[in-house]
Design an enzyme around this catalytic site. Structure first.
Site, PDB file in Angstrom:
ATOM      1  CG  ASN A  91      -2.098  -0.903   1.077  1.00 50.02           C
ATOM      2  OD1 ASN A  91      -2.581  -1.106  -0.026  1.00 50.02           O
ATOM      3  ND2 ASN A  91      -2.567  -1.466   2.188  1.00 50.02           N
ATOM      4  CG  HIS A  92       1.813   3.819  -2.582  1.00 46.90           C
ATOM      5  ND1 HIS A  92       2.251   4.481  -3.703  1.00 46.90           N
ATOM      6  CD2 HIS A  92       2.437   2.608  -2.605  1.00 46.90           C
ATOM      7  CE1 HIS A  92       3.084   3.719  -4.381  1.00 46.90           C
ATOM      8  NE2 HIS A  92       3.213   2.568  -3.733  1.00 46.90           N
ATOM      9  CG  ASP A  93      -0.254   7.726   4.286  1.00 49.09           C
ATOM     10  OD1 ASP A  93      -1.498   7.803   4.229  1.00 49.09           O
ATOM     11  OD2 ASP A  93       0.413   8.108   5.258  1.00 49.09           O
ATOM     12  CB  THR A  99      -0.599   7.829  -3.386  1.00 45.23           C
ATOM     13  OG1 THR A  99      -0.429   7.884  -4.813  1.00 45.23           O
ATOM     14  CG2 THR A  99      -2.051   8.096  -3.024  1.00 45.23           C
TER      15      THR A  99
END
Length: 218
Positions: A91-93, A99
């Site tokens: 995942n990315h934030d 992102t």
């Protein structure tokens, strides 16, 4: 009957004594602090990793030793060619405007990047689960025992025991058995029997007479 132990790297052997390099018992080849695999679960790939120790990164490429979530796979699983478990560190934030993961491009911040991501739950796969070719299992998925995942499916969330899932996004198209039968099968839990009992009653386990299977339950 000769049956390989769960710590056999290549458990499929031909009559001439040679083994099938495409097929491995995962418990024998995965030594990763965030992955747990039950006895006799195998993976098969037409393009297997160069070294048996590379199976962890092949199946779960985003699960690192310092990851906070885990991948837990039950006993007697069947994992086909190209399957990937996409865990939370993929995942990315997404809480801000961009992102883009700037931190992974900075050596001083690289190791701490995963700590900035929202904490995800473990990915848990039940017993006797068949995951078809090129399927993707999403972060935090919970697949019940006896589940079948169709080829190319993208699966997340909670999947009930003995469900059949296909498509992208993955959807349950049917249950393999009626609810009362599923409950009986979970009570039998044949995957927890001693391997000698399993082999003795193989015909019942792969058959369809649940009453007869209950009668010999260990």
């Amino acid at each position: 009957m000769k049956f390989p132990s769960p710590d056999t790297v290549h458990p499929v052997r031909f009559p001439d004594g040679t083994s099938l390099p495409n097929n491995v018992f995962l418990k024998a080849v995965i030594d990763h602090p965030r992955i747990e695999v039950g006895d006799y679960t195998y993976a098969n790939d037409f393009d297997p990793p160069a070294a048996p120790s590379d199976w962890a990164s092949r199946l779960a490429p985003y699960l690192f030793p310092n990851s906070r979530d885990r991948l837990i796979i039950g006993k007697f699983g069947q994992i086909a060619h190209g399957v990937r478990f996409i865990t939370h560190d993929a995942n990315h934030d997404m809480r801000g405007i961009s992102t883009f993961p700037f931190a992974i491009h900075d050596p001083e911040r690289f190791s701490g990047y995963t700590d900035t991501l929202p904490r995800g739950r473990d990915t848990i796969i039940g017993h006797d689960v068949w995951i078809g070719a090129e399927a993707r299992v999403l972060p935090g998925a919970r697949l019940g025992s006896g589940v079948i995942i169709g080829s190319g499916a993208v699966v997340g969330g909670e999947i009930a025991d003995y469900s059949v899932v296909v498509g992208n996004p993955g959807r349950v198209i049917r249950s393999r058995f009626a609810p009362e039968v599923v409950e009986r099968l979970l009570q039998v839990a044949w995957w927890d029997w001693p391997i000698e009992n399993i082999l003795e009653h193989e015909a019942l386990i792969v058959g369809a007479d649940i009453t007869a299977l209950e009668a010999v339950a260990a």
